[in-house]
Motif scaffolding. Sequence first.
Motif, PDB file in Angstrom:
ATOM      1  N   UNK A 182       0.871  -1.237   0.109  1.00 31.89           N
ATOM      2  CA  UNK A 182       0.018  -0.099  -0.021  1.00 31.89           C
ATOM      3  C   UNK A 182       0.761   1.100  -0.058  1.00 31.89           C
ATOM      4  N   UNK A 183       2.051   1.145   0.729  1.00 28.60           N
ATOM      5  CA  UNK A 183       2.941   2.269   0.663  1.00 28.60           C
ATOM      6  C   UNK A 183       3.268   2.598  -0.811  1.00 28.60           C
ATOM      7  N   UNK A 184       3.764   1.653  -1.379  1.00 27.24           N
ATOM      8  CA  UNK A 184       4.411   1.560  -2.524  1.00 27.24           C
ATOM      9  C   UNK A 184       3.336   2.022  -3.699  1.00 27.24           C
ATOM     10  N   UNK A 185       2.411   1.690  -3.412  1.00 25.52           N
ATOM     11  CA  UNK A 185       1.094   2.147  -4.604  1.00 25.52           C
ATOM     12  C   UNK A 185       0.276   3.571  -4.293  1.00 25.52           C
ATOM     13  N   UNK A 186       0.940   4.155  -3.136  1.00 26.72           N
ATOM     14  CA  UNK A 186       0.050   5.351  -3.196  1.00 26.72           C
ATOM     15  C   UNK A 186       0.224   6.287  -4.449  1.00 26.72           C
ATOM     16  N   UNK A 187      -0.851   6.989  -4.705  1.00 30.80           N
ATOM     17  CA  UNK A 187      -0.994   7.574  -5.872  1.00 30.80           C
ATOM     18  C   UNK A 187      -0.715   9.301  -5.682  1.00 30.80           C
ATOM     19  N   UNK A 188      -0.254   9.922  -6.501  1.00 31.48           N
ATOM     20  CA  UNK A 188      -0.180  11.374  -6.416  1.00 31.48           C
ATOM     21  C   UNK A 188      -1.295  12.332  -6.520  1.00 31.48           C
ATOM     22  N   UNK A 189      -1.267  13.265  -6.071  1.00 33.18           N
ATOM     23  CA  UNK A 189      -2.539  14.094  -6.323  1.00 33.18           C
ATOM     24  C   UNK A 189      -2.538  14.285  -7.767  1.00 33.18           C
ATOM     25  N   UNK A 190      -1.644  14.344  -8.640  1.00 32.63           N
ATOM     26  CA  UNK A 190      -1.784  14.619 -10.128  1.00 32.63           C
ATOM     27  C   UNK A 190      -2.337  13.332 -10.693  1.00 32.63           C
ATOM     28  N   UNK A 191      -2.023  12.234 -10.232  1.00 34.04           N
ATOM     29  CA  UNK A 191      -2.576  10.862 -10.627  1.00 34.04           C
ATOM     30  C   UNK A 191      -3.793  10.825 -10.406  1.00 34.04           C
ATOM     31  N   UNK A 192      -4.268  11.201  -9.214  1.00 34.03           N
ATOM     32  CA  UNK A 192      -5.613  10.808  -8.637  1.00 34.03           C
ATOM     33  C   UNK A 192      -6.428  12.052  -9.607  1.00 34.03           C
ATOM     34  N   UNK A 193      -6.044  13.025  -9.911  1.00 35.77           N
ATOM     35  CA  UNK A 193      -6.770  14.046 -10.860  1.00 35.77           C
ATOM     36  C   UNK A 193      -6.853  13.466 -12.184  1.00 35.77           C
ATOM     37  N   UNK A 194      -5.821  12.988 -12.639  1.00 37.69           N
ATOM     38  CA  UNK A 194      -5.827  12.538 -14.091  1.00 37.69           C
ATOM     39  C   UNK A 194      -6.681  11.478 -14.326  1.00 37.69           C
ATOM     40  N   UNK A 195      -6.685  10.512 -13.186  1.00 33.99           N
ATOM     41  CA  UNK A 195      -7.650   9.506 -13.545  1.00 33.99           C
ATOM     42  C   UNK A 195      -8.888   9.293 -12.908  1.00 33.99           C
ATOM     43  N   UNK A 196      -9.198  10.317 -11.958  1.00 33.70           N
ATOM     44  CA  UNK A 196     -10.665  10.473 -11.314  1.00 33.70           C
ATOM     45  C   UNK A 196     -11.255  11.592 -11.480  1.00 33.70           C
ATOM     46  N   UNK A 197     -10.553  12.630 -11.728  1.00 36.48           N
ATOM     47  CA  UNK A 197     -11.228  14.249 -11.292  1.00 36.48           C
ATOM     48  C   UNK A 197     -11.306  14.768 -12.436  1.00 36.48           C
ATOM     49  N   UNK A 198     -10.272  14.463 -13.719  1.00 38.40           N
ATOM     50  CA  UNK A 198     -10.322  15.172 -14.694  1.00 38.40           C
ATOM     51  C   UNK A 198     -11.449  15.625 -15.523  1.00 38.40           C
ATOM     52  N   UNK A 199     -12.550  14.890 -15.576  1.00 32.19           N
ATOM     53  CA  UNK A 199     -13.698  14.836 -16.333  1.00 32.19           C
ATOM     54  C   UNK A 199     -14.570  16.127 -15.881  1.00 32.19           C
ATOM     55  N   UNK A 200     -14.511  16.110 -14.656  1.00 32.20           N
ATOM     56  CA  UNK A 200     -15.393  17.434 -14.119  1.00 32.20           C
ATOM     57  C   UNK A 200     -14.624  18.528 -13.723  1.00 32.20           C
ATOM     58  N   UNK A 201     -13.276  18.354 -13.330  1.00 33.03           N
ATOM     59  CA  UNK A 201     -12.733  19.346 -12.862  1.00 33.03           C
ATOM     60  C   UNK A 201     -11.394  20.081 -13.995  1.00 33.03           C
ATOM     61  N   UNK A 202     -11.483  19.371 -15.177  1.00 34.70           N
ATOM     62  CA  UNK A 202     -10.593  20.179 -15.893  1.00 34.70           C
ATOM     63  C   UNK A 202     -11.078  21.465 -16.391  1.00 34.70           C
ATOM     64  N   UNK A 203     -10.236  22.233 -16.777  1.00 38.57           N
ATOM     65  CA  UNK A 203     -10.660  23.573 -16.980  1.00 38.57           C
ATOM     66  C   UNK A 203     -11.644  23.765 -18.340  1.00 38.57           C
ATOM     67  N   UNK A 204     -11.589  22.847 -19.237  1.00 34.80           N
ATOM     68  CA  UNK A 204     -12.392  22.945 -20.306  1.00 34.80           C
ATOM     69  C   UNK A 204     -13.978  22.265 -19.893  1.00 34.80           C
TER      70      UNK A 204
END
Length: 126
Positions: A18-40
């Motif tokens: 689990x420690x090794x697999x922690x994802x960065x904020x940017x990875x979370x954004x890109x994979x999960x948040x981008x659709x609704x929170x992207x500037x476009x």
Amino acid sequence: MKNVIYVLGLWVLLSFTNVLSARTGKEIFTNFCNTCHSPSMAAMFNAPAAHDKSIWDSRKELAFQRALQKNKFNDSDSSLKEQKILEALLSTAKEGTPKGMPPKGTCSNCTDDELLDAIKYLSSNN
């Protein structure tokens, strides 16, 4: 005894994974948040756009005012202010919003730390 050692070894291995697999904020954004929170797309979803300082500053201030009302702490401690803002934004991210954000966005397996990193990334200048 052999079973106890086996279970403990497995627990240590899974904890380390689990420690090794922690994802960065940017990875979370890109994979999960981008659709609704992207500037476009943010305007279409009525969501705060990633890296839009003015909108995130207003969200942070709103989160802080809610935290003040709820926790009744002294707002003169600036280090406490940032902590309370992040706690309030994390709570919103975990619970979702009545306006349409599902709990944890679309990242049902995100940890609190991963969600916090995503919030920090979204609300940063870049």
